[in-house]
Motif scaffolding. Structure first.
Motif, short mmCIF file in Angstrom:
data_model
loop_
_atom_site.label_atom_id
_atom_site.label_comp_id
_atom_site.label_asym_id
_atom_site.label_seq_id
_atom_site.Cartn_x
_atom_site.Cartn_y
_atom_site.Cartn_z
N GLY A 172 -18.29 100.31 40.41
CA GLY A 172 -16.95 100.49 40.79
C GLY A 172 -16.54 101.71 40.12
N MET A 173 -15.12 102.30 40.71
CA MET A 173 -14.50 103.48 40.37
C MET A 173 -14.64 103.48 38.80
SD MET A 173 -14.24 105.05 42.97
CE MET A 173 -13.22 106.57 42.27
N GLY A 174 -15.21 104.53 38.32
CA GLY A 174 -15.06 104.81 36.99
C GLY A 174 -16.46 104.83 36.37
N GLY A 175 -17.39 103.85 37.01
CA GLY A 175 -18.71 103.58 36.44
C GLY A 175 -18.77 102.83 35.28
N SER A 176 -19.75 103.40 34.48
CA SER A 176 -19.86 103.05 33.20
C SER A 176 -18.53 103.45 32.38
CB SER A 176 -20.95 103.51 32.51
OG SER A 176 -22.11 102.78 32.96
N GLY A 177 -18.10 104.55 32.55
CA GLY A 177 -16.72 104.94 32.08
C GLY A 177 -15.61 103.82 31.97
N SER A 178 -15.68 102.83 32.92
CA SER A 178 -14.59 101.75 33.05
C SER A 178 -14.97 100.52 32.44
CB SER A 178 -14.46 101.61 34.58
OG SER A 178 -13.71 102.81 34.96
N VAL A 179 -16.07 100.75 31.93
CA VAL A 179 -16.41 99.38 31.02
C VAL A 179 -16.83 99.30 29.97
CG1 VAL A 179 -17.25 98.44 33.40
CG2 VAL A 179 -18.88 99.35 31.94
N ASN A 180 -17.02 100.58 29.43
CA ASN A 180 -17.25 100.93 27.90
C ASN A 180 -16.19 100.87 26.94
OD1 ASN A 180 -16.13 103.14 28.14
ND2 ASN A 180 -17.85 104.65 28.20
N GLY A 181 -16.73 100.97 25.59
CA GLY A 181 -15.62 100.81 24.39
C GLY A 181 -14.76 102.19 24.41
#
Length: 528
Positions: A82-91
């Motif tokens: 999704g938009m942002g990739g891992s940067g949208s689900v990380n801490g």
């Protein structure tokens, strides 16, 4: 057929940065396999990280090959989609790394070379630490007693023997991912974004990328590129997509009947990651912080009283279970309990997650979790290397991913020293007064085979995959120091796959820096 000056494959941390800067000067198509961010608003909020991690739509479901030194277990290796990739689900941890991490990178990529790119990214993100809470202060004080030096922020390039409140990319209640800062808040005029667009292959003519085929809404569409193609799909997807397109080890491609465009033996090799274990403890009172905000870095074997200064090889994180344990279990229990195709059965996943929700409503369990914390020991400078190869020529088939965890004796020794160091922190006065009692087997005084039985079962990924398209001037590196794929006219790689050696810290900040530099190289007219 649509034509664009540049096409960027992957709307993650690096891809959003590269696409946004390029779109200020050119017509750019950004292809992202996952959903638009607004379909999952938790990806835009600071508090939504735990919910994003447990959302199947926001994580690729992948399992590694069985890991010999982890009891023969496959390891979950999902990454953000999704938009942002891992940067949208990380801490939202933002750490550049230790300056000596980059001494192993090629000339032109040392600390002083890359600081301007970090600064350009940070000027859009805005980064700051979160003030430590009383319990976090207890952990920090215990680490100082154990020989660490207190330093908040930790982005000056010196991580040797320091502990503190780490910088994070947030502002108020907003997550400041690269998507949020570079695309969502101020969409560049020249940028076209296609979500739900899965790359099938890159079309080459005469050693030049001329188009991409991608699947969207049940159809395969083609877009033409007149300038450069930027691969930014991440260290587990970029090499897979290149191999499917005929760029990779010739023997590997021939085995799957894929015509060879460029024999590049290094594609898929040199895979690195940060394996970790979490040592759980209970405290007397509820744990009072919500984010992964307190970090320490050091040589694991350094004792209290010994001088600090050597390049750190281990990271220590204080984890608050009340903040995200339920969501972590919602993610991981179906992975562990439903092997193979069973995990694809949505009803089974829902039943397991429903049981977890019910369990966490029980007052005794809530009280127990409220006082639960962990010390995460992360192997920051692994010497083991893994690899990634194709399972088949099917564009929808995941790659075969061998992480290579603990295949080197040095890594095993470092993890043992890191666990001993974490036990020392937990036994120090401030945490001892907080009532820290060991719960995990590894937190107790076990050693040798008993320790490794626990470690083999408890090890998981820190989701910091890199190195599979390493850059360098040597013949084994498929990407040059300007991020150009060697032997092809107009293809760059701009994500963590180009990192020749993993930094000791999280990879989100270095990935964005790489996206920034990729755009700089292209905009400067630096063509192949």
């Amino acid at each position: 057929m649509e034509a664009f000056d540049h096409i960027v494959v992957g709307g993650g941390s690096a891809g959003c940065v590269a696409a946004a800067w390029l779109a200020g000067k050119a017509r750019v198509l950004l292809l992202e396999a996952g959903d638009p961010a607004l379909a999952h608003p938790e990806t835009l909020t600071a508090d939504g990280f735990k919910d994003a991690f447990s959302n199947d739509a926001l994580m690729w479901h992948r399992m590694s090959a069985p890991q010999k030194d982890c009891g023969g277990r496959p390891i979950y290796v999902g990454t953000g989609r999704g938009m942002g990739g891992s940067g949208s689900v990380n801490g939202m941890v933002y750490t550049r790394g230790d300056r000596r991490d980059f001494d192993a990178w090629p000339e032109g990529w040392r600390w002083d070379d890359i600081v301007p790119a970090f600064q350009a990214v940070e000027s859009r993100l805005g980064i700051r630490p979160r003030p430590p809470t009383p319990f976090a202060e207890s952990f920090l004080a215990a680490a100082v007693e154990a020989g660490f030096e207190r330093k908040d922020g930790m982005n000056d390039g010196d991580l040797a023997g320091v502990v503190g409140a780490n910088d994070m990319n947030y502002a108020g209640d907003q997550r400041r991912s690269s998507y949020r800062a570079f695309v969502h808040d101020d969409p560049p005029a020249g940028l076209t974004v296609r979500t739900g667009a899965r790359l099938r292959r890159v079309v080459f003519e005469g050693g030049r990328a001329v188009a991409v085929d991608y699947a969207k809404d049940g159809r395969v569409e083609r877009a033409r590129v007149t300038g450069e193609l930027v691969m930014a799909a991440g260290a587990l997807e970029t090499p897979r997509l290149l191999m499917l397109s005929g760029v990779g080890p010739a023997a590997e491609l021939a085995r799957h009947g894929i015509p060879v465009v460029k024999d590049a033996p290094g594609i898929g090799r040199n895979l690195q990651d940060h394996p970790n274990v979490c040592m759980f403890y209970t405290a007397k009172a509820p744990v009072d912080f919500q984010y992964p905000q307190v970090y320490g870095f050091d040589v694991a074997a350094r004792k209290a009283g010994e001088p600090r200064g050597a390049p750190p090889d281990t990271c220590f994180v204080c984890y608050a279970a009340p903040a995200s344990l339920k969501e972590s279990m919602r993610r991981m229990v179906p992975v562990l309990a439903l092997p193979g195709r069973l995990h694809d059965v949505a009803l089974l996943r829902r039943l397991l997650r429903g049981a977890i929700e019910l369990a966490f409503r029980l007052p005794p369990l809530r009280r127990f979790v409220d006082s639960l914390f962990g010390i995460v020991v992360i192997l920051g400078k692994p010497t083991s290397r893994g690899c990634l190869r194709l399972a088949s020529a099917d564009p929808d088939a995941p790659a075969v991913i061998d992480l290579g965890y603990y295949t080197s004796a040095a890594d095993r020794a470092t993890m043992e020293a890191g666990i001993a160091r974490a036990r020392d922190i937990a036994a120090r006065g401030p945490l001892a007064r907080a009532g820290a009692k060991p719960l995990s087997a590894g937190a107790k005084p076990v050693a040798g085979a008993s320790l490794w039985r626990w470690l083999a079962g408890a090890t998981m990924t820190t989701f910091h995959f890199c190195g599979t398209c390493r850059m360098g001037e040597d013949a084994d590196s498929p990407v040059d120091t300007r991020l150009r794929l060697k032997g092809l006219a107009n293809v760059r790689v701009a994500d963590a796959s180009v990192m020749p050696e993993i930094p000791v810290s999280a990879l989100n900040a270095p990935s964005m820096m790489i996206g920034q530099r990729a755009a700089d190289f292209i905009l400067s007219g630096d063509m192949a």
